[in-house]
Motif scaffolding. Structure first.
Motif, PDB file in Angstrom:
ATOM      1  N   ALA A  47       0.891  -1.094  -0.026  1.00  0.00           N
ATOM      2  CA  ALA A  47       0.023   0.005   0.021  1.00  0.00           C
ATOM      3  C   ALA A  47       0.897   1.302  -0.077  1.00  0.00           C
ATOM      4  N   SER A  48       0.467   2.242  -0.591  1.00  0.00           N
ATOM      5  CA  SER A  48       1.141   3.572  -0.679  1.00  0.00           C
ATOM      6  C   SER A  48       0.453   4.689  -1.017  1.00  0.00           C
ATOM      7  N   GLY A  49       1.293   5.660  -0.458  1.00  0.00           N
ATOM      8  CA  GLY A  49       0.652   7.207  -0.951  1.00  0.00           C
ATOM      9  C   GLY A  49       0.987   7.641  -1.894  1.00  0.00           C
ATOM     10  N   GLU A  57       4.242  10.658   5.826  1.00  0.00           N
ATOM     11  CA  GLU A  57       4.900  11.715   5.343  1.00  0.00           C
ATOM     12  C   GLU A  57       4.389  13.059   5.864  1.00  0.00           C
ATOM     13  N   TYR A 117       6.094  14.693   1.435  1.00  0.00           N
ATOM     14  CA  TYR A 117       5.478  14.135   0.155  1.00  0.00           C
ATOM     15  C   TYR A 117       5.815  14.844  -1.002  1.00  0.00           C
ATOM     16  N   VAL A 171       4.849   6.642  -2.576  1.00  0.00           N
ATOM     17  CA  VAL A 171       5.816   6.293  -1.208  1.00  0.00           C
ATOM     18  C   VAL A 171       5.049   5.166  -0.212  1.00  0.00           C
ATOM     19  N   GLY A 172       5.915   4.493   0.104  1.00  0.00           N
ATOM     20  CA  GLY A 172       5.669   3.370   1.032  1.00  0.00           C
ATOM     21  C   GLY A 172       6.806   2.788   1.990  1.00  0.00           C
ATOM     22  N   THR A 225      -3.702   4.350  -1.293  1.00  0.00           N
ATOM     23  CA  THR A 225      -4.603   4.151  -0.044  1.00  0.00           C
ATOM     24  C   THR A 225      -4.731   5.484   0.343  1.00  0.00           C
ATOM     25  N   ASP A 226      -3.904   6.539   0.025  1.00  0.00           N
ATOM     26  CA  ASP A 226      -3.951   7.787   0.331  1.00  0.00           C
ATOM     27  C   ASP A 226      -3.293   8.665  -0.429  1.00  0.00           C
TER      28      ASP A 226
HETATM   29  N1  HPA Z   1       3.169   6.906   3.185  1.00  0.00           N
HETATM   30  C1  HPA Z   1       4.050   5.933   3.419  1.00  0.00           C
HETATM   31  N2  HPA Z   1       3.614   4.450   3.577  1.00  0.00           N
HETATM   32  C2  HPA Z   1       2.521   4.373   3.043  1.00  0.00           C
HETATM   33  C3  HPA Z   1       1.532   5.419   2.997  1.00  0.00           C
HETATM   34  C4  HPA Z   1       2.021   6.750   2.870  1.00  0.00           C
HETATM   35  O1  HPA Z   1       1.423   7.814   2.565  1.00  0.00           O
HETATM   36  N3  HPA Z   1       0.255   4.933   2.459  1.00  0.00           N
HETATM   37  C5  HPA Z   1       0.329   3.722   2.848  1.00  0.00           C
HETATM   38  N4  HPA Z   1       1.601   3.303   3.344  1.00  0.00           N
END
Ligand code: HPA
Length: 254
Positions: free
Chosen positions: A96-98, A175, A180, A191-192, A216-217
């Protein structure tokens, strides 16, 4: 039962469901495997699952190890070393990452086409393992043929994919708005807190890699938005069916 998987899957956020499709399975708790670290983070349980996905022998890691949990880089990447010893040739990872790319929306699936390693310690620091050279090439960390296959599958199923570079950071803080923006300026699309160490070690072992990230965001835009772990889980779960469909088909066809 005998099994000789060539394909491994790290069931990160958004791929948990794939575990329930594994048949003829044989599971090892991480705690029963010598030298395996044990996962602590909410939403990640720890098992190495051998079995079949369709008619392919696979091994799946349910639960991964994050640097922010306090593990060393050797611990974080130990399972990939084990996969290499098992004869794995292809690794599928998810996370998952932003999202920082302004074209991205929450719930999007981003095929990872490249990464930027911002972890404070390199997973290959120290004595070189004989699986690869001291100074490994990284011109194609994510396999172009597997990316093309993902695109073809997504097209045929009418699933929209994003593509981009994943910035790997240590966490555990999400972040700040300025961070960010910085990672965006550096060239990142998302970013994750995982994946990059495992991918580096996999490449050092000559393992082909395919990675996907669920956005996810969102961060780095005009109005800073609060992010929570729960929210990340909810967004990841909503993208899960599409992600599972693509991965299932990729594993069948690769
Ligand atoms: N930043 C870092 N890791 C994450 C994020 C994020 O916004 N969303 C999910 N994992």
């Amino acid at each position: 039962m005998t099994t000789s998987p060539k394909t491994a899957i790290i069931l990160g956020t958004g791929l948990g469901q794939l575990a329930s499709e594994i048949t003829d399975s044989y599971e090892f708790n991480y705690s029963d495997i010598p030298n395996f670290p044990v996962s602590t983070v909410e939403g990640h349980s720890g098992k190495l699952i051998f079995g079949k996905l369709g008619d392919k022998d696979i091994v799946a890691m349910q639960g991964r190890f994050h640097f922010y949990e306090g593990y060393s880089m050797k611990d974080v990447t130990f399972p990939v070393r084990v996969m290499y010893e098992l004869g794995i040739e292809m690794l599928f990872v998810s996370n998952a990452s932003g999202g920082m790319n302004p074209k991205f929306n929450i719930g999007d699936i981003m095929v990872i086409t490249d990464h930027i390693n911002c972890f404070p310690e390199h997973p290959l620091r120290g004595k070189n393992f004989p699986t690869g050279p001291r100074f490994p090439d990284m011109h194609e960390p994510y396999d172009a043929k597997l990316i093309a296959l993902a695109n073809e599958i997504a097209d045929s199923k009418g699933i929209k994919l994003q593509h981009g570079a994943y910035v790997g950071v240590q966490g555990p803080t999400f972040e700040t708005p300025a961070e960010y923006r910085m990672y965006r300026i550096l060239g990142g699309d998302a970013v994750g807190m995982s994946t990059v160490p495992e991918v580096i070690v996999a490449r050092h072992c000559g393992i082909r890699v395919f990675g996907v990230s669920i956005i996810t965001d969102l961060g780095g835009f005009d109005v800073p938005v609060e992010v929570s772990h729960e929210e990340v889980q909810v967004a990841a779960n909503s993208a899960q069916p599409k992600m599972t469909e693509i991965m299932r088909e990729m594993i069948r066809r690769s």
